[in-house]
Scaffold this active site. Structure first.
Site, PDB file in Angstrom:
ATOM      1  N   TRP A 124       0.879  -1.170   0.000  1.00 61.28           N
ATOM      2  CA  TRP A 124       0.000   0.000   0.000  1.00 61.28           C
ATOM      3  C   TRP A 124       0.920   1.224   0.000  1.00 61.28           C
ATOM      4  O   TRP A 124       1.688   1.422   0.950  1.00 61.28           O
ATOM      5  CB  TRP A 124      -0.829   0.050   1.259  1.00 61.28           C
ATOM      6  CG  TRP A 124      -2.047  -0.795   1.441  1.00 61.28           C
ATOM      7  CD1 TRP A 124      -3.300  -0.326   1.708  1.00 61.28           C
ATOM      8  CD2 TRP A 124      -2.165  -2.231   1.477  1.00 61.28           C
ATOM      9  NE1 TRP A 124      -4.193  -1.384   1.898  1.00 61.28           N
ATOM     10  CE2 TRP A 124      -3.511  -2.559   1.749  1.00 61.28           C
ATOM     11  CE3 TRP A 124      -1.253  -3.278   1.288  1.00 61.28           C
ATOM     12  CZ2 TRP A 124      -3.979  -3.864   1.849  1.00 61.28           C
ATOM     13  CZ3 TRP A 124      -1.709  -4.586   1.374  1.00 61.28           C
ATOM     14  CH2 TRP A 124      -3.059  -4.865   1.643  1.00 61.28           C
TER      15      TRP A 124
ATOM     16  N   ILE B 169       1.043  -3.452  -6.293  1.00 56.35           N
ATOM     17  CA  ILE B 169       1.075  -2.091  -5.764  1.00 56.35           C
ATOM     18  C   ILE B 169      -0.345  -1.589  -5.608  1.00 56.35           C
ATOM     19  O   ILE B 169      -1.161  -1.700  -6.533  1.00 56.35           O
ATOM     20  CB  ILE B 169       1.861  -1.171  -6.719  1.00 56.35           C
ATOM     21  CG1 ILE B 169       3.316  -1.634  -6.820  1.00 56.35           C
ATOM     22  CG2 ILE B 169       1.766   0.291  -6.280  1.00 56.35           C
ATOM     23  CD1 ILE B 169       4.038  -1.100  -8.036  1.00 56.35           C
ATOM     24  N   LYS B 170      -0.655  -1.027  -4.436  1.00 56.00           N
ATOM     25  CA  LYS B 170      -1.963  -0.440  -4.182  1.00 56.00           C
ATOM     26  C   LYS B 170      -1.820   1.058  -3.984  1.00 56.00           C
ATOM     27  O   LYS B 170      -1.090   1.505  -3.102  1.00 56.00           O
ATOM     28  CB  LYS B 170      -2.616  -1.061  -2.942  1.00 56.00           C
ATOM     29  CG  LYS B 170      -3.971  -0.447  -2.599  1.00 56.00           C
ATOM     30  CD  LYS B 170      -4.457  -0.869  -1.227  1.00 56.00           C
ATOM     31  CE  LYS B 170      -5.771  -0.177  -0.892  1.00 56.00           C
ATOM     32  NZ  LYS B 170      -6.205  -0.414   0.501  1.00 56.00           N
ATOM     33  N   VAL B 171      -2.513   1.827  -4.823  1.00 53.55           N
ATOM     34  CA  VAL B 171      -2.555   3.281  -4.671  1.00 53.55           C
ATOM     35  C   VAL B 171      -4.002   3.739  -4.811  1.00 53.55           C
ATOM     36  O   VAL B 171      -4.884   2.960  -5.169  1.00 53.55           O
ATOM     37  CB  VAL B 171      -1.662   4.002  -5.710  1.00 53.55           C
ATOM     38  CG1 VAL B 171      -0.191   3.749  -5.446  1.00 53.55           C
ATOM     39  CG2 VAL B 171      -2.039   3.593  -7.126  1.00 53.55           C
TER      40      VAL B 171
END
Length: 304
Positions: free
Chosen positions: A169, A203-205
């Protein structure tokens, strides 16, 4: 486990990883209703740490029960379920093998004033609970971001050695970023790129707005005619910033919003080439039947 061409192409991008890690990445990509499509929808339930139990679960009291979230993710046909240690310990044995799990290994809380997170889970915990991956949060821009990156480096190395997938995150915040800047397109792209550089598999955005927040970045966007005029264009830019799409980038659902707004965001993620969504409050704060119907709509969009 049969792999589709889409899944094989994604796994081929992870050139340094072991067969064990690729197998666990494939577990996410081959789970649920999106299996084989190269897309993911993951349920994260770490909001109790972040916001407290009433703010997280009172809108749908069934959600106070950890089993509820396992069952929601399984019945909806999701790609994975992410939660802190205690929540996973409540159901990992009962629901073993039914959905890939992610142990969220660090957490913050709204009683604290510092933009930091405590490490609350280990790789050993993740292996004991049968998880396919670990999750971790960094706050690029905070006073503690370098410590967080070093903590992540240590956990990620251990996780990869054990064959686990690593999900990061990457949420910008800190003294130089006001609230609008946290989701500005230049800042989101920078955060995603940092996560890729730190070695994250997934990937967390947050979905980016059309704001270019940092004065130093504005000439690059203007002189190179980077298109940020629509959500799909901004999603495309964030994915491009993650090694030209060689890393899986998924986008958060954010604060609870109306169905039309949420589905419009999901469509923008799909149209921009995002790999999917990791969506919590917008589903578990709704009654179960409504949540399942909404998740079915989201999955349908990601099926294209």
């Amino acid at each position: 486990m049969t792999l589709t061409p889409q899944v094989k192409a994604i796994l081929d991008q992870y050139e340094s990883d072991t067969p064990g890690t690729k197998t666990n990445l494939a577990r996410f990509l081959n789970a649920g209703k999106l299996a084989g499509t190269g897309k993911l929808v993951i349920l994260p339930v770490d909001q109790g740490f972040e916001h407290g139990p009433a703010r997280s679960f009172a809108a749908n009291p069934a959600a106070y029960d950890p089993h509820y979230h396992f069952e929601l993710a399984i019945e909806a046909g999701l790609s994975g379920y992410a939660a802190p240690l205690g929540m996973l310990e409540c159901g990992a044995a009962k629901y073993a093998g039914e959905i890939p799990l992610i142990l969220k290994c660090n957490s913050s809380n709204s009683l604290a004033t510092e933009k930091d997170q405590a490490v609350t889970g280990t790789v050993a915990d993740a292996l004991r609970l049968g998880c396919a991956g670990i999750g971790f949060t960094i706050y690029p821009g905070s006073e503690y971001c370098f410590d967080q990156m070093e903590e992540f480096r240590e956990l990620a190395a251990e996780a990869k050695a054990a064959g686990l997938a690593v999900i990061l995150w990457s949420y910008p915040r800190g003294p130089l970023l006001d609230k609008p800047a946290e989701t500005a397109v230049d800042v989101c792209a920078y955060a995603a790129h940092m996560a890729a550089l730190c070695g994250a598999h997934i990937i967390k955005v947050k979905p980016p707005t059309d704001l270019v927040a940092l004065p130093a970045n504005k000439p690059a966007y203007e002189q190179n005619n980077i298109d940020i005029s629509t959500l799909p264009a901004r999603i495309r830019h964030v994915v491009q910033s993650s090694f030209a799409g060689r890393r899986i980038v998924i986008f958060s659902g954010g604060d609870k919003t109306g169905t039309d707004n949420l589905l419009s965001t999901i469509q923008g993620i799909q149209d921009g080439g995002g790999f999917g969504s990791i969506i919590g409050r917008n589903v578990f704060q709704r009654p179960k039947a409504e949540a399942l119907a909404l998740l079915d709509q989201i999955i349908t969009i990601f099926k294209g």
